[in-house]
Design a protein around this motif. Structure first.
Motif, PDB file in Angstrom:
ATOM      1  N   HIS A   1     -11.118 -30.481   3.122  1.00 49.31           N
ATOM      2  CA  HIS A   1     -10.487 -31.325   2.106  1.00 49.31           C
ATOM      3  C   HIS A   1     -10.769 -30.732   0.733  1.00 49.31           C
ATOM      4  O   HIS A   1     -11.637 -29.868   0.578  1.00 49.31           O
ATOM      5  N   LEU A   2     -10.037 -31.173  -0.232  1.00 55.34           N
ATOM      6  CA  LEU A   2     -10.195 -30.694  -1.600  1.00 55.34           C
ATOM      7  C   LEU A   2     -11.612 -30.958  -2.088  1.00 55.34           C
ATOM      8  O   LEU A   2     -12.144 -32.054  -1.921  1.00 55.34           O
ATOM      9  N   LEU A   3     -12.233 -29.954  -2.683  1.00 55.94           N
ATOM     10  CA  LEU A   3     -13.483 -30.153  -3.402  1.00 55.94           C
ATOM     11  C   LEU A   3     -13.177 -30.693  -4.793  1.00 55.94           C
ATOM     12  O   LEU A   3     -13.792 -31.645  -5.247  1.00 55.94           O
ATOM     13  N   GLY A   4     -12.233 -30.066  -5.471  1.00 53.05           N
ATOM     14  CA  GLY A   4     -11.716 -30.610  -6.730  1.00 53.05           C
ATOM     15  C   GLY A   4     -12.459 -30.219  -7.980  1.00 53.05           C
ATOM     16  O   GLY A   4     -12.084 -30.645  -9.076  1.00 53.05           O
ATOM     17  N   GLY A   5     -13.508 -29.407  -7.858  1.00 50.64           N
ATOM     18  CA  GLY A   5     -14.290 -29.068  -9.041  1.00 50.64           C
ATOM     19  C   GLY A   5     -13.508 -28.270 -10.062  1.00 50.64           C
ATOM     20  O   GLY A   5     -13.487 -28.614 -11.254  1.00 50.64           O
ATOM     21  N   VAL A   6     -12.866 -27.192  -9.623  1.00 48.01           N
ATOM     22  CA  VAL A   6     -12.088 -26.367 -10.558  1.00 48.01           C
ATOM     23  C   VAL A   6     -10.867 -27.132 -11.055  1.00 48.01           C
ATOM     24  O   VAL A   6     -10.463 -26.972 -12.209  1.00 48.01           O
ATOM     25  N   LEU A   7     -10.289 -27.968 -10.212  1.00 42.82           N
ATOM     26  CA  LEU A   7      -9.170 -28.804 -10.657  1.00 42.82           C
ATOM     27  C   LEU A   7      -9.604 -29.715 -11.792  1.00 42.82           C
ATOM     28  O   LEU A   7      -8.933 -29.802 -12.833  1.00 42.82           O
ATOM     29  N   ALA A   8     -10.740 -30.396 -11.624  1.00 43.34           N
ATOM     30  CA  ALA A   8     -11.236 -31.286 -12.672  1.00 43.34           C
ATOM     31  C   ALA A   8     -11.565 -30.516 -13.938  1.00 43.34           C
ATOM     32  O   ALA A   8     -11.238 -30.949 -15.051  1.00 43.34           O
ATOM     33  N   ALA A   9     -12.208 -29.353 -13.784  1.00 42.61           N
ATOM     34  CA  ALA A   9     -12.572 -28.547 -14.951  1.00 42.61           C
ATOM     35  C   ALA A   9     -11.334 -28.017 -15.666  1.00 42.61           C
ATOM     36  O   ALA A   9     -11.311 -27.919 -16.900  1.00 42.61           O
TER      37      ALA A   9
ATOM     38  N   VAL B   1      -3.842 -25.187  -7.783  1.00 50.10           N
ATOM     39  CA  VAL B   1      -2.772 -24.632  -8.612  1.00 50.10           C
ATOM     40  C   VAL B   1      -1.583 -25.591  -8.660  1.00 50.10           C
ATOM     41  O   VAL B   1      -0.996 -25.821  -9.735  1.00 50.10           O
ATOM     42  N   ALA B   2      -1.225 -26.170  -7.511  1.00 52.64           N
ATOM     43  CA  ALA B   2      -0.108 -27.113  -7.486  1.00 52.64           C
ATOM     44  C   ALA B   2      -0.380 -28.317  -8.382  1.00 52.64           C
ATOM     45  O   ALA B   2       0.497 -28.766  -9.148  1.00 52.64           O
ATOM     46  N   ALA B   3      -1.611 -28.859  -8.305  1.00 50.36           N
ATOM     47  CA  ALA B   3      -1.958 -30.017  -9.129  1.00 50.36           C
ATOM     48  C   ALA B   3      -1.990 -29.660 -10.609  1.00 50.36           C
ATOM     49  O   ALA B   3      -1.583 -30.461 -11.457  1.00 50.36           O
TER      50      ALA B   3
ATOM     51  N   ALA C   1      -0.664 -41.741 -16.694  1.00 48.22           N
ATOM     52  CA  ALA C   1       0.151 -42.507 -15.754  1.00 48.22           C
ATOM     53  C   ALA C   1       0.548 -41.671 -14.542  1.00 48.22           C
ATOM     54  O   ALA C   1       0.512 -42.154 -13.399  1.00 48.22           O
ATOM     55  N   MET C   2       0.924 -40.415 -14.765  1.00 53.26           N
ATOM     56  CA  MET C   2       1.368 -39.580 -13.650  1.00 53.26           C
ATOM     57  C   MET C   2       0.250 -39.287 -12.645  1.00 53.26           C
ATOM     58  O   MET C   2       0.432 -39.486 -11.441  1.00 53.26           O
ATOM     59  N   PRO C   3      -0.932 -38.814 -13.094  1.00 50.92           N
ATOM     60  CA  PRO C   3      -1.995 -38.603 -12.109  1.00 50.92           C
ATOM     61  C   PRO C   3      -2.473 -39.893 -11.453  1.00 50.92           C
ATOM     62  O   PRO C   3      -2.833 -39.894 -10.275  1.00 50.92           O
ATOM     63  N   LEU C   4      -2.458 -41.013 -12.177  1.00 52.09           N
ATOM     64  CA  LEU C   4      -2.890 -42.272 -11.584  1.00 52.09           C
ATOM     65  C   LEU C   4      -1.901 -42.726 -10.519  1.00 52.09           C
ATOM     66  O   LEU C   4      -2.303 -43.181  -9.432  1.00 52.09           O
ATOM     67  N   LEU C   5      -0.602 -42.604 -10.810  1.00 51.52           N
ATOM     68  CA  LEU C   5       0.406 -42.968  -9.816  1.00 51.52           C
ATOM     69  C   LEU C   5       0.282 -42.073  -8.588  1.00 51.52           C
ATOM     70  O   LEU C   5       0.375 -42.552  -7.444  1.00 51.52           O
ATOM     71  N   ALA C   6       0.053 -40.789  -8.803  1.00 52.37           N
ATOM     72  CA  ALA C   6      -0.122 -39.868  -7.675  1.00 52.37           C
ATOM     73  C   ALA C   6      -1.337 -40.259  -6.846  1.00 52.37           C
ATOM     74  O   ALA C   6      -1.306 -40.208  -5.607  1.00 52.37           O
ATOM     75  N   ALA C   7      -2.409 -40.676  -7.506  1.00 57.31           N
ATOM     76  CA  ALA C   7      -3.618 -41.091  -6.788  1.00 57.31           C
ATOM     77  C   ALA C   7      -3.331 -42.298  -5.904  1.00 57.31           C
ATOM     78  O   ALA C   7      -3.783 -42.367  -4.755  1.00 57.31           O
TER      79      ALA C   7
END
Length: 296
Positions: free
Chosen positions: A67-75, A192-194, A212-218
């Motif tokens: 599953h996604l770790l998400g660290g680089v995405l968040a950074a 990269v997609a995110a 709004a966009m990331p929250l709706l996606a979540a």
């Protein structure tokens, strides 16, 4: 990547807890000093998005999932110090509310996923982006750093397991790194997609669109897609099963939504979706409150 209570004991737990506390405090300090700060709503929305995305296990080889770790995405979306805080919040909420990762090993999980995944991974991404010119170079840097961050976090978990005496270092490292190198490929693609979808563009994106966009996606991922996540064991569970150091034990704390399920709901898919929605709302509310607190 979420280590359960039964898997680590002894000095490795307080040591990693101390390192994680120092890292989170440093991230909070640099967040307050940063010139380019995300809004509290955007920070909270990205935190909620990463929580939801981590529910989506995807299959890899040999009946294993990642599953996604998400660290680089968040950074990438928030900045390195804010990325560290976001992942630390997600990991803590997962442990306390959903029993995903142990209480006594929370320091190790934060160290592996937030300090290394978002901190080291985010700094690596920035260093690579500075050397690779142009927009395309930035996305190449993001992909490379995202994949490497998973391998680095897996290596840290391997060291912790070996130091704790669960498994020999020479056995756990190739098993963990081989499995998580494949997971890192998925991490790179998703990151990269995110970033393409949710990168902040203050010149053209209205303030509401920043969160709004990331929250709706979540919400969509947590409610609609999470029930369809792969049921295969994740990389750490698979390695632990192969080398027989995955032991069941009574939980130290009974989480209210353990295993991402709402106890009163009989339908498994509906239960998972509702638990995911609650997790998104909790992540957003706490993330919003934390950043507002740092702004004061």
């Amino acid at each position: 990547m979420h280590i359960p209570d039964s898997m680590l004991h002894g000095a490795v737990c307080p040591v990693t807890a101390t390192l994680s506390a120092a890292g989170v405090i440093a991230a909070a300090y640099f967040s307050m000093k940063a010139n380019d700060k995300p809004s509290a709503a955007r920070f909270a929305a990205i935190t909620a998005l990463i929580f939801a995305a981590q529910m989506m296990n995807f299959p890899i080889l040999n009946g294993t999932s990642g599953h996604l770790l998400g660290g680089v995405l968040a950074a990438s979306l928030l900045g390195v110090p804010f990325g560290v805080l976001a992942i630390a919040l997600v990991v803590t909420i997962q442990s306390l509310v959903f029993a995903d990762g142990g209480i006594s090993v929370l320091g190790a999980n934060i160290f592996n996923m937030a300090i290394i995944g978002a901190g080291v991974g985010g700094l690596l991404r920035n260093a690579l982006a500075a050397r690779l010119a142009g927009t395309a170079g930035g996305y190449v840097a993001t992909a490379l750093a995202a994949g490497v961050s998973v391998v680095l976090a897996a290596f840290a978990a391997s060291v912790e397991l070996a130091v704790d005496g669960q498994i020999a270092f020479a056995s756990v490292v190739p098993a963990m790194l081989g499995t998580h190198a494949l997971i890192g490929l998925g991490e790179a693609l998703i990151t990269v997609a995110a970033c393409l979808l949710f990168a902040r563009d203050t010149a053209s994106t209205p303030a509401q669109g920043q969160f709004a966009m990331p929250l709706l996606a979540a919400v969509v991922v947590a409610m609609v897609l999470s029930p369809f996540a792969s049921g295969f064991p994740d990389g750490l569970e698979w390695v632990a099963g192969q080398y027989q150091f995955l032991h069941e034990s009574a939980p130290l704390f009974v989480a209210p939504l353990a295993d991402y399920a709402v106890p009163a709901v009989a339908s498994e898919s509906l239960s998972t979706g509702l638990a995911g929605l609650l997790g998104v709302l909790i992540s957003f509310a706490i993330g919003f409150g934390v950043l507002r607190g740092l702004e004061r």
